[in-house]
Design a protein around this motif. Sequence first.
Motif, PDB file in Angstrom:
ATOM      1  N   UNK A  16       0.805  -1.234   0.000  1.00  0.00           N
ATOM      2  CA  UNK A  16       0.000   0.000   0.000  1.00  0.00           C
ATOM      3  C   UNK A  16       0.835   1.281   0.000  1.00  0.00           C
ATOM      4  N   UNK A  17       1.892   1.408   0.820  1.00  0.00           N
ATOM      5  CA  UNK A  17       2.680   2.638   0.739  1.00  0.00           C
ATOM      6  C   UNK A  17       3.380   2.834  -0.603  1.00  0.00           C
ATOM      7  N   UNK A  18       3.979   1.769  -1.174  1.00  0.00           N
ATOM      8  CA  UNK A  18       4.710   1.978  -2.424  1.00  0.00           C
ATOM      9  C   UNK A  18       3.765   2.271  -3.582  1.00  0.00           C
ATOM     10  N   UNK A  19       2.556   1.691  -3.558  1.00  0.00           N
ATOM     11  CA  UNK A  19       1.580   2.010  -4.607  1.00  0.00           C
ATOM     12  C   UNK A  19       1.158   3.473  -4.511  1.00  0.00           C
ATOM     13  N   UNK A  20       0.890   3.943  -3.282  1.00  0.00           N
ATOM     14  CA  UNK A  20       0.489   5.338  -3.098  1.00  0.00           C
ATOM     15  C   UNK A  20       1.624   6.285  -3.460  1.00  0.00           C
ATOM     16  N   UNK A  21       2.846   5.966  -3.062  1.00  0.00           N
ATOM     17  CA  UNK A  21       4.000   6.816  -3.374  1.00  0.00           C
ATOM     18  C   UNK A  21       4.187   6.920  -4.886  1.00  0.00           C
ATOM     19  N   UNK A  22       4.115   5.785  -5.580  1.00  0.00           N
ATOM     20  CA  UNK A  22       4.275   5.799  -7.038  1.00  0.00           C
ATOM     21  C   UNK A  22       3.176   6.621  -7.703  1.00  0.00           C
ATOM     22  N   UNK A  23       1.926   6.426  -7.272  1.00  0.00           N
ATOM     23  CA  UNK A  23       0.811   7.159  -7.873  1.00  0.00           C
ATOM     24  C   UNK A  23       0.966   8.659  -7.673  1.00  0.00           C
ATOM     25  N   UNK A  24       1.456   9.059  -6.519  1.00  0.00           N
ATOM     26  CA  UNK A  24       1.478  10.482  -6.172  1.00  0.00           C
ATOM     27  C   UNK A  24       2.691  11.221  -6.721  1.00  0.00           C
TER      28      UNK A  24
END
Length: 417
Positions: free
Chosen positions: A118-126
């Motif tokens: 969840x953190x790496x997906x959010x970081x990549x998206x943002x």
Amino acid sequence: MTERSTGRAALITFVCFAVSMIDGFDTLMLSFVAPLISQAIHADHASLGRVFGAGFIGTVIGSVAVGPAADRFGRKPMLIGALALTGLLTLACALATSAPQLALLRFIGGLGMGGAIPPVAAITAECTAPRHRTSSVILMFIGFPLGAVVGGAISAALMTRFGWPFVFLMGGACALAMLLPVAWLIPAQTKAAVHEGGGHVRIGAILAQGRSAPAFALWLGVLASMIVSGFLVSFIPTILNLNGVPVARAALGAVVLNVGAIAGALALSWIVRRREPFRPVAVSFAAAALLTSVLGLLIGVGDALFGMLFLAGACLVGAQLTFPAIASRLFPPAVRASGVGWTMAIGRLGSIIGPVIGGSLLQQHTALDRLFALAGLLALLAGGAVALAGLWSRHGGIAGDGERETGAPFAIAEGKH
């Protein structure tokens, strides 16, 4: 975006890709060494299924817990904690002497493995431009099966020489080694997290603004598809070994499946740059249903099985690799890590059900053609659910990449490490 910020965003995405790669290896390494562990600690198929299930239970809890925590406290500290827990507990697995002991260690380590995505997906998206968000998250998450491919190939080459504990030592060391680049290169916050991520994230907020119907449909698709892949990835090496394939070659069955996944995800990432992702993913699952059913007829007939494993991996697991990207598209910044966390947790639940039920059915000597036909039906269900998620998201007016979140991607906080 400026040239400097574009380069920094690419570096951050690469770090997230590396984390995803290590998470994939650590999550799936048990399937590579399962035949050797079964002999060493005298575990039958049902016991192995429970060991697989215990690890996946940990990943479910980790995904649900870390996603909202990352929205509230920040992506970076939760990612560091997840990596540390994964590394330490994976190292400890090398010392396990029984199936229950190994199951406990995999459960605790699974909290970290599930909490990393969840953190790496959010970081990549943002840190990605909105129009490229879906394809960028897909490309980032390709690290997950790539980690399984690279780790599986290394494991197949070394585990018969150095023993199965060496595989766990290698995986744990890799997870701990990622702590330094994450601590140094990932920013402390993004603007989205600072302005919108405060407060406790509840399930009602995740499903607000017309997201409930497409979210539930997406989650059904995640659950059904992960039941299938959880069984295949966990037990393909064991099934091949039982049908006369040597242990080292049998371990390559899971590698081939994940090589296919990478090819399928790359193709889908190219397609979704030009159109919405739901229909291509639904078609991919429909093809996977047919291919998975045929797999049961090819066990024990030679190298043709490996070609079919590649195609099944491309359509089934390749389509699954789009789920973090679809969730990042469906859920807005304030609940993005939470939405991805719930999506991945439900998928991990399927990964529990798949090996537990699959191990029990193998223990009962269920015919392989029937077992794989059932897996094909579940893949077809996944395709239908994803198609419904796309239909309901369009009818509900839920924005895709760049529709609601216009302009530049979320700014990266400079100088906060």
